[in-house]
Design a protein around this motif. Structure first.
Motif, PDB file in Angstrom:
ATOM      1  N   VAL A  61      -0.988  -3.059 -50.289  1.00 23.55           N
ATOM      2  CA  VAL A  61      -1.689  -3.168 -49.015  1.00 23.55           C
ATOM      3  C   VAL A  61      -2.882  -2.216 -48.968  1.00 23.55           C
ATOM      4  O   VAL A  61      -3.948  -2.569 -48.442  1.00 23.55           O
ATOM      5  CB  VAL A  61      -0.717  -2.900 -47.845  1.00 23.55           C
ATOM      6  N   ARG A  62      -2.722  -1.013 -49.525  1.00 17.25           N
ATOM      7  CA  ARG A  62      -3.854  -0.073 -49.562  1.00 17.25           C
ATOM      8  C   ARG A  62      -5.007  -0.668 -50.380  1.00 17.25           C
ATOM      9  O   ARG A  62      -6.177  -0.556 -50.002  1.00 17.25           O
ATOM     10  CB  ARG A  62      -3.418   1.267 -50.147  1.00 17.25           C
ATOM     11  N   THR A  63      -4.677  -1.282 -51.497  1.00 21.42           N
ATOM     12  CA  THR A  63      -5.710  -1.906 -52.320  1.00 21.42           C
ATOM     13  C   THR A  63      -6.393  -3.045 -51.561  1.00 21.42           C
ATOM     14  O   THR A  63      -7.623  -3.161 -51.556  1.00 21.42           O
ATOM     15  CB  THR A  63      -5.094  -2.462 -53.621  1.00 21.42           C
ATOM     16  N   MET A  64      -5.595  -3.877 -50.918  1.00 23.68           N
ATOM     17  CA  MET A  64      -6.149  -4.989 -50.155  1.00 23.68           C
ATOM     18  C   MET A  64      -7.046  -4.493 -49.021  1.00 23.68           C
ATOM     19  O   MET A  64      -8.132  -5.025 -48.775  1.00 23.68           O
ATOM     20  CB  MET A  64      -5.011  -5.853 -49.593  1.00 23.68           C
ATOM     21  N   LEU A  65      -6.596  -3.445 -48.328  1.00 25.44           N
ATOM     22  CA  LEU A  65      -7.392  -2.903 -47.221  1.00 25.44           C
ATOM     23  C   LEU A  65      -8.697  -2.286 -47.718  1.00 25.44           C
ATOM     24  O   LEU A  65      -9.760  -2.488 -47.113  1.00 25.44           O
ATOM     25  CB  LEU A  65      -6.576  -1.854 -46.457  1.00 25.44           C
ATOM     26  N   ALA A  66      -8.607  -1.552 -48.830  1.00 25.60           N
ATOM     27  CA  ALA A  66      -9.815  -0.929 -49.374  1.00 25.60           C
ATOM     28  C   ALA A  66     -10.839  -1.997 -49.757  1.00 25.60           C
ATOM     29  O   ALA A  66     -12.036  -1.861 -49.476  1.00 25.60           O
ATOM     30  CB  ALA A  66      -9.455  -0.069 -50.588  1.00 25.60           C
ATOM     31  N   GLU A  67     -10.378  -3.059 -50.384  1.00 25.87           N
ATOM     32  CA  GLU A  67     -11.287  -4.144 -50.777  1.00 25.87           C
ATOM     33  C   GLU A  67     -11.954  -4.774 -49.560  1.00 25.87           C
ATOM     34  O   GLU A  67     -13.164  -5.013 -49.537  1.00 25.87           O
ATOM     35  CB  GLU A  67     -10.508  -5.204 -51.553  1.00 25.87           C
ATOM     36  N   GLY A  83     -10.974  -2.769 -58.537  1.00 27.56           N
ATOM     37  CA  GLY A  83      -9.990  -3.742 -59.007  1.00 27.56           C
ATOM     38  C   GLY A  83      -8.934  -3.160 -59.899  1.00 27.56           C
ATOM     39  O   GLY A  83      -8.138  -3.913 -60.488  1.00 27.56           O
ATOM     40  N   ASP A  84      -8.888  -1.819 -59.994  1.00 23.99           N
ATOM     41  CA  ASP A  84      -7.893  -1.177 -60.859  1.00 23.99           C
ATOM     42  C   ASP A  84      -6.686  -0.674 -60.067  1.00 23.99           C
ATOM     43  O   ASP A  84      -5.850   0.053 -60.602  1.00 23.99           O
ATOM     44  CB  ASP A  84      -8.533   0.015 -61.607  1.00 23.99           C
ATOM     45  N   GLY A  85      -6.627  -1.041 -58.788  1.00 24.56           N
ATOM     46  CA  GLY A  85      -5.546  -0.505 -57.950  1.00 24.56           C
ATOM     47  C   GLY A  85      -4.210  -1.170 -58.169  1.00 24.56           C
ATOM     48  O   GLY A  85      -3.177  -0.676 -57.745  1.00 24.56           O
ATOM     49  N   GLY A  86      -4.229  -2.314 -58.851  1.00 26.90           N
ATOM     50  CA  GLY A  86      -2.969  -3.000 -59.132  1.00 26.90           C
ATOM     51  C   GLY A  86      -2.377  -3.594 -57.865  1.00 26.90           C
ATOM     52  O   GLY A  86      -3.088  -3.970 -56.941  1.00 26.90           O
ATOM     53  N   GLY A  87      -1.084  -3.647 -57.817  1.00 23.19           N
ATOM     54  CA  GLY A  87      -0.388  -4.223 -56.677  1.00 23.19           C
ATOM     55  C   GLY A  87       0.487  -5.385 -57.091  1.00 23.19           C
ATOM     56  O   GLY A  87       0.512  -5.792 -58.257  1.00 23.19           O
ATOM     57  N   ASP A  88       1.199  -5.906 -56.139  1.00 24.78           N
ATOM     58  CA  ASP A  88       2.163  -6.974 -56.378  1.00 24.78           C
ATOM     59  C   ASP A  88       1.625  -8.267 -55.777  1.00 24.78           C
ATOM     60  O   ASP A  88       1.360  -8.353 -54.574  1.00 24.78           O
ATOM     61  CB  ASP A  88       3.503  -6.611 -55.736  1.00 24.78           C
ATOM     62  N   ASP A  89       1.458  -9.288 -56.603  1.00 27.91           N
ATOM     63  CA  ASP A  89       0.916 -10.562 -56.137  1.00 27.91           C
ATOM     64  C   ASP A  89       1.808 -11.214 -55.087  1.00 27.91           C
ATOM     65  O   ASP A  89       1.356 -12.065 -54.315  1.00 27.91           O
ATOM     66  CB  ASP A  89       0.721 -11.529 -57.303  1.00 27.91           C
ATOM     67  N   ASP A 117      -0.288 -12.697 -52.079  1.00 26.53           N
ATOM     68  CA  ASP A 117      -0.277 -14.128 -51.813  1.00 26.53           C
ATOM     69  C   ASP A 117       0.495 -14.486 -50.543  1.00 26.53           C
ATOM     70  O   ASP A 117       0.552 -15.663 -50.177  1.00 26.53           O
ATOM     71  CB  ASP A 117       0.337 -14.884 -53.000  1.00 26.53           C
ATOM     72  N   ASP A 118       1.082 -13.482 -49.910  1.00 25.61           N
ATOM     73  CA  ASP A 118       1.872 -13.758 -48.714  1.00 25.61           C
ATOM     74  C   ASP A 118       0.944 -13.960 -47.514  1.00 25.61           C
ATOM     75  O   ASP A 118       0.154 -13.067 -47.169  1.00 25.61           O
ATOM     76  CB  ASP A 118       2.834 -12.594 -48.435  1.00 25.61           C
ATOM     77  N   PRO A 119       1.000 -15.106 -46.836  1.00 29.49           N
ATOM     78  CA  PRO A 119       0.082 -15.389 -45.731  1.00 29.49           C
ATOM     79  C   PRO A 119       0.156 -14.363 -44.602  1.00 29.49           C
ATOM     80  O   PRO A 119      -0.870 -14.002 -44.022  1.00 29.49           O
ATOM     81  CB  PRO A 119       0.535 -16.776 -45.244  1.00 29.49           C
ATOM     82  N   GLU A 120       1.369 -13.908 -44.290  1.00 24.67           N
ATOM     83  CA  GLU A 120       1.511 -12.944 -43.186  1.00 24.67           C
ATOM     84  C   GLU A 120       0.869 -11.606 -43.549  1.00 24.67           C
ATOM     85  O   GLU A 120       0.209 -10.974 -42.721  1.00 24.67           O
ATOM     86  CB  GLU A 120       2.990 -12.754 -42.856  1.00 24.67           C
ATOM     87  N   THR A 121       1.047 -11.174 -44.805  1.00 20.52           N
ATOM     88  CA  THR A 121       0.431  -9.933 -45.256  1.00 20.52           C
ATOM     89  C   THR A 121      -1.089 -10.057 -45.238  1.00 20.52           C
ATOM     90  O   THR A 121      -1.795  -9.162 -44.761  1.00 20.52           O
ATOM     91  CB  THR A 121       0.912  -9.572 -46.676  1.00 20.52           C
ATOM     92  N   THR A 122      -1.585 -11.157 -45.748  1.00 19.48           N
ATOM     93  CA  THR A 122      -3.037 -11.386 -45.770  1.00 19.48           C
ATOM     94  C   THR A 122      -3.623 -11.366 -44.371  1.00 19.48           C
ATOM     95  O   THR A 122      -4.660 -10.732 -44.117  1.00 19.48           O
ATOM     96  CB  THR A 122      -3.350 -12.740 -46.445  1.00 19.48           C
ATOM     97  N   ALA A 123      -2.959 -12.043 -43.438  1.00 12.91           N
ATOM     98  CA  ALA A 123      -3.453 -12.102 -42.063  1.00 12.91           C
ATOM     99  C   ALA A 123      -3.445 -10.719 -41.416  1.00 12.91           C
ATOM    100  O   ALA A 123      -4.390 -10.339 -40.709  1.00 12.91           O
ATOM    101  CB  ALA A 123      -2.610 -13.072 -41.248  1.00 12.91           C
ATOM    102  N   THR A 124      -2.397  -9.940 -41.669  1.00 16.51           N
ATOM    103  CA  THR A 124      -2.302  -8.602 -41.076  1.00 16.51           C
ATOM    104  C   THR A 124      -3.369  -7.685 -41.645  1.00 16.51           C
ATOM    105  O   THR A 124      -4.012  -6.927 -40.905  1.00 16.51           O
ATOM    106  CB  THR A 124      -0.901  -8.006 -41.320  1.00 16.51           C
ATOM    107  N   VAL A 125      -3.568  -7.723 -42.960  1.00 15.05           N
ATOM    108  CA  VAL A 125      -4.584  -6.880 -43.591  1.00 15.05           C
ATOM    109  C   VAL A 125      -5.977  -7.240 -43.075  1.00 15.05           C
ATOM    110  O   VAL A 125      -6.792  -6.355 -42.763  1.00 15.05           O
ATOM    111  CB  VAL A 125      -4.519  -7.017 -45.128  1.00 15.05           C
ATOM    112  N   ASP A 126      -6.250  -8.517 -42.937  1.00 13.55           N
ATOM    113  CA  ASP A 126      -7.554  -8.941 -42.406  1.00 13.55           C
ATOM    114  C   ASP A 126      -7.732  -8.448 -40.966  1.00 13.55           C
ATOM    115  O   ASP A 126      -8.815  -8.001 -40.578  1.00 13.55           O
ATOM    116  CB  ASP A 126      -7.674 -10.463 -42.451  1.00 13.55           C
ATOM    117  N   ARG A 127      -6.670  -8.533 -40.182  1.00  7.83           N
ATOM    118  CA  ARG A 127      -6.745  -8.088 -38.791  1.00  7.83           C
ATOM    119  C   ARG A 127      -7.005  -6.586 -38.710  1.00  7.83           C
ATOM    120  O   ARG A 127      -7.821  -6.114 -37.894  1.00  7.83           O
ATOM    121  CB  ARG A 127      -5.448  -8.466 -38.081  1.00  7.83           C
TER     122      ARG A 127
END
Length: 306
Positions: free
Chosen positions: A18-24, A53-59, A63-73
């Motif tokens: 989530v930190r990687t997704m938020l930073a991006e 793009g070196d932060g790694g993370g778990d796909d 790929d989880d829609p709820e996680t994606t929506a929350t991070v975008d919000r």
């Protein structure tokens, strides 16, 4: 069984992703790395790694829609100033609770602790709720019963063409969703017993109907197995002091018919059988206090009958 807390997976797998997704996303919205670091509570070097793009993370989370929506919000709120750290934290905590309730965190937890699979685990949602413990105990009992059936010599010859099943009801069961059984039934293939899946509640209307009829007369008769009717099996029961109950195969409401027959007998017998009818295979029910108890009796009867 190794003990892995769901919170460990949140720290080790969820938060880095989530930190990687938020930073991006914050970088895409024009925030500097210094500002991103301040918002995420990490170093600027860490942000640089995330953004590159070196932060790694778990796909699984990416790929989880709820996680994606929350991070975008959260990214929208932080970049616009409409959301502060408290608001972002509240969003993430709500997301974690949701993902623990049969979501990706729960899925990861079952991978780390395979013994949880098939238990209908609700640890993160309901904790040590006594109802959950009762469900776990019933599911574990049906698994034990299925293993007994699979390892019983000669069992394959007593499996009907439509398959057999073993079930057990929760205390005070009211309908089929309170009875655990094997989804898809148990089959004999090339002389072997095949158990297609772990037990689930509501998985078998057939065996659940018989069990619910039994518990209506005797709350302690919570387990049952259906097998093919065989005279040698019935005689083995009689030799052990069991008086098998015969009932009609051709009926509109099997549950009501069994209930009436049990009521007439004044008890639920350990064995109840019918001789079949047009389009209906002869069937025998072996009843027990639990699914495992019914399986143990069946094992003994087959040993005597074969």
């Amino acid at each position: 069984m190794s003990l892995v807390l769901p919170s460990e997976l949140v720290v080790d797998r969820f938060l880095p992703t989530v930190r990687t997704m938020l930073a991006e996303r914050l970088a895409q919205r024009g925030m500097t790395q210094e500002e991103i670091a301040a918002n995420l509570g990490v170093t600027q070097a860490a942000v640089s790694k995330y953004v590159s793009g070196d932060g790694g993370g778990d796909d699984r989370f990416r790929d989880d829609p709820e996680t994606t929506a929350t991070v975008d919000r959260i990214a929208d709120g932080l970049s616009s100033g409409e959301m502060d750290g408290y608001d972002a934290l509240a969003e993430l905590l709500s997301l974690v609770r949701s993902l623990e309730d049969r979501g990706p965190i729960c899925e990861l937890h079952e991978e780390e602790m395979p013994a949880l699979r098939g238990l209908g685990c609700d640890l993160c949602v309901r904790g040590l709720d006594p109802d959950v413990r009762a469900e776990r105990d019933v599911l574990a009992n049906v698994r034990t019963a299925a293993r007994t059936i699979a390892s019983t010599p000669g069992m394959a010859a007593f499996v009907p063409n439509v398959g057999t099943n073993v079930g057990m009801a929760l205390p005070d069961a009211s309908d089929g969703t309170d009875v655990a059984a094997i989804p898809g039934r148990i089959y004999a293939m090339s002389g072997r017993i095949e158990i297609p899946a772990n037990p689930e509640f509501g998985a078998s209307q057939h065996v659940a109907t018989a069990i619910l009829a039994a518990t209506a007369i005797d709350p302690d008769r919570r387990g049952a197995i259906n097998v093919a009717t065989d005279d040698a099996l019935l005689e083995a029961g009689r030799a052990r002091g069991i008086d098998p109950l015969e009932f009609d195969a051709d009926y509109e409401d099997r549950g009501a018919h069994l209930l009436n027959r049990f009521d007439d007998r004044g008890e639920v017998p350990r064995l109840a059988y019918h001789r079949g009818a047009f389009g209906i295979e002869p069937a025998t029910y072996v009843f027990g206090s639990t699914g495992a108890d019914a399986a143990a009796l069946l094992e003994e009867l087959l040993e005597d009958a074969t």
